[in-house]
Design a protein around this motif. Structure first.
Motif, PDB file in Angstrom:
ATOM      1  N   GLU A  79      -4.224   2.407  -1.250  1.00  0.00           N
ATOM      2  CA  GLU A  79      -4.787   0.832  -0.907  1.00  0.00           C
ATOM      3  C   GLU A  79      -4.470  -0.077  -2.464  1.00  0.00           C
ATOM      4  N   ASN A 118       0.622  -0.897   0.071  1.00  0.00           N
ATOM      5  CA  ASN A 118      -0.259  -0.242   0.149  1.00  0.00           C
ATOM      6  C   ASN A 118       0.986   1.584  -0.184  1.00  0.00           C
ATOM      7  N   ARG A 145      -9.232   3.863   5.213  1.00  0.00           N
ATOM      8  CA  ARG A 145      -8.883   2.408   4.963  1.00  0.00           C
ATOM      9  C   ARG A 145     -10.111   1.053   4.936  1.00  0.00           C
ATOM     10  N   ASP A 195      -4.283  -4.554   6.957  1.00  0.00           N
ATOM     11  CA  ASP A 195      -2.971  -5.311   6.433  1.00  0.00           C
ATOM     12  C   ASP A 195      -2.610  -5.968   7.494  1.00  0.00           C
ATOM     13  N   THR A 253       3.027  -4.886   9.259  1.00  0.00           N
ATOM     14  CA  THR A 253       2.775  -3.291   9.388  1.00  0.00           C
ATOM     15  C   THR A 253       4.011  -3.158  10.729  1.00  0.00           C
ATOM     16  N   ARG A 267      -0.577  -7.834   3.056  1.00  0.00           N
ATOM     17  CA  ARG A 267      -0.719  -7.002   3.190  1.00  0.00           C
ATOM     18  C   ARG A 267      -0.161  -6.274   3.337  1.00  0.00           C
ATOM     19  N   VAL A 268       1.380  -5.593   3.194  1.00  0.00           N
ATOM     20  CA  VAL A 268       1.776  -4.511   3.723  1.00  0.00           C
ATOM     21  C   VAL A 268       1.653  -2.955   3.973  1.00  0.00           C
ATOM     22  N   GLY A 269       1.707  -2.526   5.361  1.00  0.00           N
ATOM     23  CA  GLY A 269       1.181  -1.459   5.584  1.00  0.00           C
ATOM     24  C   GLY A 269       2.893  -0.575   5.894  1.00  0.00           C
ATOM     25  N   GLN A 289       8.866  -0.920   3.599  1.00  0.00           N
ATOM     26  CA  GLN A 289       8.022  -1.905   2.502  1.00  0.00           C
ATOM     27  C   GLN A 289       9.238  -2.855   1.921  1.00  0.00           C
TER      28      GLN A 289
END
Length: 232
Positions: free
Chosen positions: A166, A8, A188, A192, A195, A179-181, A17
């Motif tokens: 996103e 994201n 939102r 995620d 995180t 999912r990486v945030g 990230q």
């Protein structure tokens, strides 16, 4: 079950990230079925991973150098002086991509952009050339007054802007999306999985800090990925 990964938006905290992506790369977590999604600065990381750029030794340094050169020495951000940002990214970060980057990325890398004037968010996954791939990345980080004057034009989709905060999940049956945030974002719609295990503040997100501080984010991301993905 297969695995895909989604990065994201993160503004200038993208080295976190990159640390996650470096762990994924080092451990060979993804396979031939995996897709890699990215939006905004998360698209920078997604491009590295999809195109086989050595993130730890090459990609991280190139991305940070591109950030630094896009701003004047006395400034810590490109806001309101955006004209150098994309040309600098293309010349420095683009040089790290292999000649066949667009072939490696097609149907594996999904970059989110926003088409104007309807503000329609789409995923770009077909890349006719290496420059076309860079242009898709440029569109995904195109914020008026920050990284572009107005927008960035794609050959196949016209004028486009930043892809938003996103990316969607891979909706194919039997595929899990990690999912990486980098923390809270608005809006939102999906949680995620990876995180920061310690808070990332405003300064780390919205200014270009010295390289050693940004490397701390990278190492944090690597550790957090190891904690979540283990020996996968």
């Amino acid at each position: 079950m297969g695995l895909s990964i989604a990065f994201n938006g993160a503004f200038f905290a993208w080295p976190y990230q990159a640390g996650v992506a470096a762990f994924v790369q080092d451990r060979g977590v993804l396979d031939a079925r995996s897709r890699i999604y990215g939006t905004s600065s998360g698209a920078v990381v997604a491009v590295m991973l999809a195109c086989g750029v050595d993130i730890t030794r090459v990609g991280l340094d190139a991305g940070m150098e591109a950030n630094l050169r896009a701003i004047e020495p006395e400034r810590k951000h490109p806001f309101f002086r955006p004209t150098k940002v994309l040309p600098t990214y293309f010349s420095i970060f683009g040089a790290t991509l292999p000649e066949d980057a667009h072939h490696r990325a097609t149907d594996r890398l999904f970059i989110r952009v926003t088409r104007v004037p309807r503000m329609q968010r789409i995923l770009v996954s077909q890349f006719r050339s290496r420059q076309g791939l860079l242009d898709a990345l440029g569109a995904s980080i195109a914020i008026p007054g920050v990284t572009v004057t107005f927008a960035h034009k794609l050959e196949t989709h016209g004028w486009c802007l930043d892809g938003g905060p996103e990316v969607p999940d891979d909706d194919r049956p039997g595929i899990e999306t990690v999912r990486v945030g980098v923390g809270p974002r608005i809006p939102r719609t999906k949680p995620d999985h990876i995180t920061p295990s310690r808070p990332i503040g405003f300064v780390q997100r919205f200014t270009v800090l010295p390289s050693e501080r940004r490397r701390e984010l990278f190492h944090l991301g690597y550790r957090d990925a190891r904690g979540y993905l283990g020996a996968a």
